[in-house]
Design a protein around this motif. Structure first.
Motif, PDB file in Angstrom:
ATOM      1  N   ILE A 258       0.675  -0.824   0.417  1.00  0.00           N
ATOM      2  CA  ILE A 258       0.474  -0.038  -0.218  1.00  0.00           C
ATOM      3  C   ILE A 258       1.205   1.009   0.469  1.00  0.00           C
ATOM      4  N   LYS A 259       1.688   1.235   0.827  1.00  0.00           N
ATOM      5  CA  LYS A 259       2.770   2.105   0.448  1.00  0.00           C
ATOM      6  C   LYS A 259       3.252   2.663  -0.456  1.00  0.00           C
ATOM      7  N   LYS A 260       3.612   1.036  -0.884  1.00  0.00           N
ATOM      8  CA  LYS A 260       3.967   1.801  -2.939  1.00  0.00           C
ATOM      9  C   LYS A 260       3.071   2.854  -3.835  1.00  0.00           C
ATOM     10  N   THR A 261       1.514   2.192  -3.542  1.00  0.00           N
ATOM     11  CA  THR A 261       0.881   2.688  -4.285  1.00  0.00           C
ATOM     12  C   THR A 261       0.878   3.708  -3.774  1.00  0.00           C
ATOM     13  N   LEU A 262       0.493   3.736  -2.426  1.00  0.00           N
ATOM     14  CA  LEU A 262       0.394   5.671  -2.552  1.00  0.00           C
ATOM     15  C   LEU A 262       1.727   6.338  -2.805  1.00  0.00           C
ATOM     16  N   GLU A 263       2.887   6.187  -2.939  1.00  0.00           N
ATOM     17  CA  GLU A 263       3.764   7.025  -3.476  1.00  0.00           C
ATOM     18  C   GLU A 263       3.844   6.959  -4.541  1.00  0.00           C
ATOM     19  N   PHE A 264       3.295   6.245  -5.565  1.00  0.00           N
ATOM     20  CA  PHE A 264       3.351   6.251  -7.048  1.00  0.00           C
ATOM     21  C   PHE A 264       2.153   7.198  -7.351  1.00  0.00           C
ATOM     22  N   TYR A 265       0.474   7.197  -6.409  1.00  0.00           N
ATOM     23  CA  TYR A 265      -0.054   8.277  -6.852  1.00  0.00           C
ATOM     24  C   TYR A 265       0.279  10.009  -6.337  1.00  0.00           C
ATOM     25  N   GLU A 266       1.346   9.840  -5.480  1.00  0.00           N
ATOM     26  CA  GLU A 266       1.905  10.493  -4.723  1.00  0.00           C
ATOM     27  C   GLU A 266       2.992  11.409  -6.436  1.00  0.00           C
ATOM     28  N   LYS A 267       3.824  10.770  -6.625  1.00  0.00           N
ATOM     29  CA  LYS A 267       5.136  11.692  -7.821  1.00  0.00           C
ATOM     30  C   LYS A 267       3.855  11.146  -8.894  1.00  0.00           C
ATOM     31  N   ASN A 268       3.078  10.718  -9.674  1.00  0.00           N
ATOM     32  CA  ASN A 268       2.578  10.514 -10.337  1.00  0.00           C
ATOM     33  C   ASN A 268       0.760  12.093 -10.997  1.00  0.00           C
ATOM     34  N   ASP A 269       0.966  13.385  -9.503  1.00  0.00           N
ATOM     35  CA  ASP A 269      -0.482  13.940 -10.109  1.00  0.00           C
ATOM     36  C   ASP A 269      -1.679  13.488  -8.946  1.00  0.00           C
ATOM     37  N   TYR A 270      -1.801  12.480  -8.438  1.00  0.00           N
ATOM     38  CA  TYR A 270      -2.335  11.148  -8.110  1.00  0.00           C
ATOM     39  C   TYR A 270      -3.431  11.221  -9.105  1.00  0.00           C
ATOM     40  N   LEU A 271      -2.660  10.384 -10.353  1.00  0.00           N
ATOM     41  CA  LEU A 271      -3.298  10.508 -11.872  1.00  0.00           C
ATOM     42  C   LEU A 271      -4.662  11.482 -12.196  1.00  0.00           C
ATOM     43  N   CYS A 272      -5.444  10.472 -11.502  1.00  0.00           N
ATOM     44  CA  CYS A 272      -6.488  11.166 -12.553  1.00  0.00           C
ATOM     45  C   CYS A 272      -7.366  11.737 -11.151  1.00  0.00           C
ATOM     46  N   GLY A 273      -7.027  11.553 -10.435  1.00  0.00           N
ATOM     47  CA  GLY A 273      -7.791  12.557  -9.262  1.00  0.00           C
ATOM     48  C   GLY A 273      -8.491  11.972  -8.680  1.00  0.00           C
ATOM     49  N   ILE A 274     -10.035  11.998  -8.685  1.00  0.00           N
ATOM     50  CA  ILE A 274     -10.777  12.063  -7.320  1.00  0.00           C
ATOM     51  C   ILE A 274     -12.288  11.333  -8.414  1.00  0.00           C
ATOM     52  N   ASP A 275     -12.976  10.584  -8.119  1.00  0.00           N
ATOM     53  CA  ASP A 275     -14.021   9.330  -9.108  1.00  0.00           C
ATOM     54  C   ASP A 275     -14.896  10.045  -8.227  1.00  0.00           C
ATOM     55  N   TYR A 276     -15.798  11.124  -8.420  1.00  0.00           N
ATOM     56  CA  TYR A 276     -16.459  11.660  -8.434  1.00  0.00           C
ATOM     57  C   TYR A 276     -18.226  10.886  -8.739  1.00  0.00           C
ATOM     58  N   ASP A 277     -18.220  10.383  -9.396  1.00  0.00           N
ATOM     59  CA  ASP A 277     -19.274   9.363  -9.075  1.00  0.00           C
ATOM     60  C   ASP A 277     -19.353   8.132  -8.295  1.00  0.00           C
ATOM     61  N   TYR A 278     -18.324   7.774  -7.434  1.00  0.00           N
ATOM     62  CA  TYR A 278     -17.719   7.007  -6.671  1.00  0.00           C
ATOM     63  C   TYR A 278     -18.182   7.649  -4.928  1.00  0.00           C
ATOM     64  N   GLU A 279     -17.269   8.346  -5.406  1.00  0.00           N
ATOM     65  CA  GLU A 279     -18.120   9.866  -3.850  1.00  0.00           C
ATOM     66  C   GLU A 279     -18.589  10.278  -3.857  1.00  0.00           C
ATOM     67  N   SER A 280     -19.758  10.992  -4.473  1.00  0.00           N
ATOM     68  CA  SER A 280     -21.094  10.493  -4.303  1.00  0.00           C
ATOM     69  C   SER A 280     -22.065   9.938  -3.906  1.00  0.00           C
ATOM     70  N   ASP A 281     -21.621   8.641  -4.973  1.00  0.00           N
ATOM     71  CA  ASP A 281     -22.266   7.478  -4.819  1.00  0.00           C
ATOM     72  C   ASP A 281     -22.111   6.862  -2.961  1.00  0.00           C
ATOM     73  N   THR A 282     -21.381   6.682  -2.910  1.00  0.00           N
ATOM     74  CA  THR A 282     -20.922   6.158  -0.992  1.00  0.00           C
ATOM     75  C   THR A 282     -21.304   7.530  -0.373  1.00  0.00           C
ATOM     76  N   ASP A 283     -21.897   8.719  -0.629  1.00  0.00           N
ATOM     77  CA  ASP A 283     -22.566   9.162   0.417  1.00  0.00           C
ATOM     78  C   ASP A 283     -24.349   9.053   0.275  1.00  0.00           C
ATOM     79  N   ARG A 284     -24.083   9.023  -0.997  1.00  0.00           N
ATOM     80  CA  ARG A 284     -26.268   9.210  -1.280  1.00  0.00           C
ATOM     81  C   ARG A 284     -26.173   7.618  -0.398  1.00  0.00           C
ATOM     82  N   ILE A 285     -26.042   6.201  -0.868  1.00  0.00           N
ATOM     83  CA  ILE A 285     -25.695   5.369   0.123  1.00  0.00           C
ATOM     84  C   ILE A 285     -25.542   5.618   1.833  1.00  0.00           C
TER      85      ILE A 285
END
Length: 382
Positions: free
Chosen positions: A297-324
């Motif tokens: 998991i450390k490797k995964t987070l380091e990769f995201y941090e080094k690559n501009d957090y890749l695509c950012g936030i999945d707003y569909d997932y984020e909002s759907d989680t809150d909705r549910i």
């Protein structure tokens, strides 16, 4: 050894390509070339859409391989197409299946011969159909096959949680933890399975290439360790130095809100799927788990941090989680406000979705906006 990879830039296939290169295997890779970040520079890169049959045949004319691995077969039709194109080019055709083929309603350690299928999950049904199709086709055409069954895998772009955001957007889970927003669990997060970092999966898979003992056999290519979803979340929180907030929702309630992913929960993530790797170790004796969950998991987070957090936030997932969460709390007459939810009730509006898509495309292609987002994220998480 010379190997043909179909795909090569996905979670599993990138790791397998890299392991092949590390083993000095001569790798040819058919890929559209859209994910340049994940293309290994040492492969023979064949830029092509694999579904352009005539162009593929033209580009690989006269080539033969020791093994072919197709990472793009998800349905019986995909597999039939691939076998028709590639199976006569090598001594070994490798099909990437899944441990999802097992009947997980039976609580046991699954070996390769365990009962199949999990009818609640179309993915389980589909992979099982592919395996049967492969065996019949190869028997009729005198072709050697190997079936590889990965469990839950994770790598640089994926955090190994049960119901997850779009691949490449897994920083969404991190932001929920950083902002003390709840993550949904089911069955108290107790369901367990093999969770394997892709580098370990690749060692097992590449170890099967060219081995006659692997011909016409199936293998669970999974790590040694079983983890629960709760352990995954607790490990992620530990790496972040934060506490994770969870809310346990009955699996039936959650499944009804997931739409097309209903079967993935009821037939997959809400079941135990613990598999044996003893058969694999008989053919690849050196195979073992080399990367712990925390290290991975450390490797995964380091990769995201080094690559501009890749695509950012999945707003569909984020909002759907809150909705549910909000809908469930309302159903049990509990106030949503205590869970720090920022739920936008009109998120499913086509107008709002169009705006978000425009914003995300603008964000991806505008370095100034990207800089502002990163500064804001850094300020909010300190």
């Amino acid at each position: 050894m010379k190997v043909l990879i179909i795909g090569g830039t996905g979670i599993l296939s990138t790791a397998v390509v890299d392991e092949c290169v590390n083993k000095s295997i001569d790798v040819y890779m058919i890929n559209r070339g859209r994910r340049k970040l994940f293309i290994n520079e040492k492969v023979h890169f064949i830029k092509c859409d694999v579904h352009n049959k005539e162009r593929v045949r033209e580009l690989i004319a006269g080539l033969n391989f020791d093994a072919v691995i197709d990472f793009l077969c998800y349905t019986k039709e995909d597999l039939e197409y691939s076998l028709n194109l590639f199976s006569n080019l090598s001594n070994q055709y490798v099909f990437i299946s899944s441990t999802a083929v097992y009947n997980t309603s039976i609580n046991q350690i699954f070996s390769e011969d365990s009962e199949k299928i999990q009818s609640l999950w179309s993915y389980s049904v589909g992979k099982n159909e592919c395996e049967k199709c492969l065996q019949e086709y190869c028997a009729l055409n005198n072709i050697n096959y190997t079936i590889v069954r990965p469990g839950v895998n994770y790598g640089n772009t994926r955090i190994p949680y049960g119901i997850y955001p779009a691949i490449g957007y897994h920083w969404t889970l991190v932001e929920r933890i950083l902002h003390k927003k709840p993550i949904i669990t089911w069955n108290n997060g107790e369901n367990r399975g093999n969770i394997t970092r892709v580098e370990d999966f690749a060692i097992g898979t590449v170890g099967l290439l060219g081995k006659k003992e692997a011909y016409n056999e199936a293998f669970n290519v999974v790590g040694d360790d079983f983890y629960s979803w709760d352990e995954v979340l607790q490990t992620l929180a530990k790496v972040l130095g934060k506490e994770v907030v969870t809310i346990d929702i009955p699996k039936e309630f959650y499944a009804e809100e997931l739409g097309e992913r209903k079967g993935e929960l009821l037939g997959g993530r809400a079941q135990n799927c613990m598999c044996s790797n003893e058969k694999l170790k008989k053919v690849v004796p050196s195979f073992k788990t080399t990367i712990s969950l925390e290290e991975g998991i450390k490797k995964t987070l380091e990769f995201y941090e080094k690559n501009d957090y890749l695509c950012g936030i999945d707003y569909d997932y984020e909002s759907d989680t809150d909705r549910i969460i909000c809908k469930y709390l309302t159903s049990i007459h509990q106030d949503c406000k205590s869970f720090n939810l920022k739920y936008i009730k009109y998120i499913n509006s086509p107008i709002i979705k169009s705006f978000l898509k425009y914003y995300l495309n603008f964000y991806k292609n505008n370095s100034f906006v990207k800089l502002l987002f990163c500064l804001k994220r850094n300020i909010m998480t300190k």
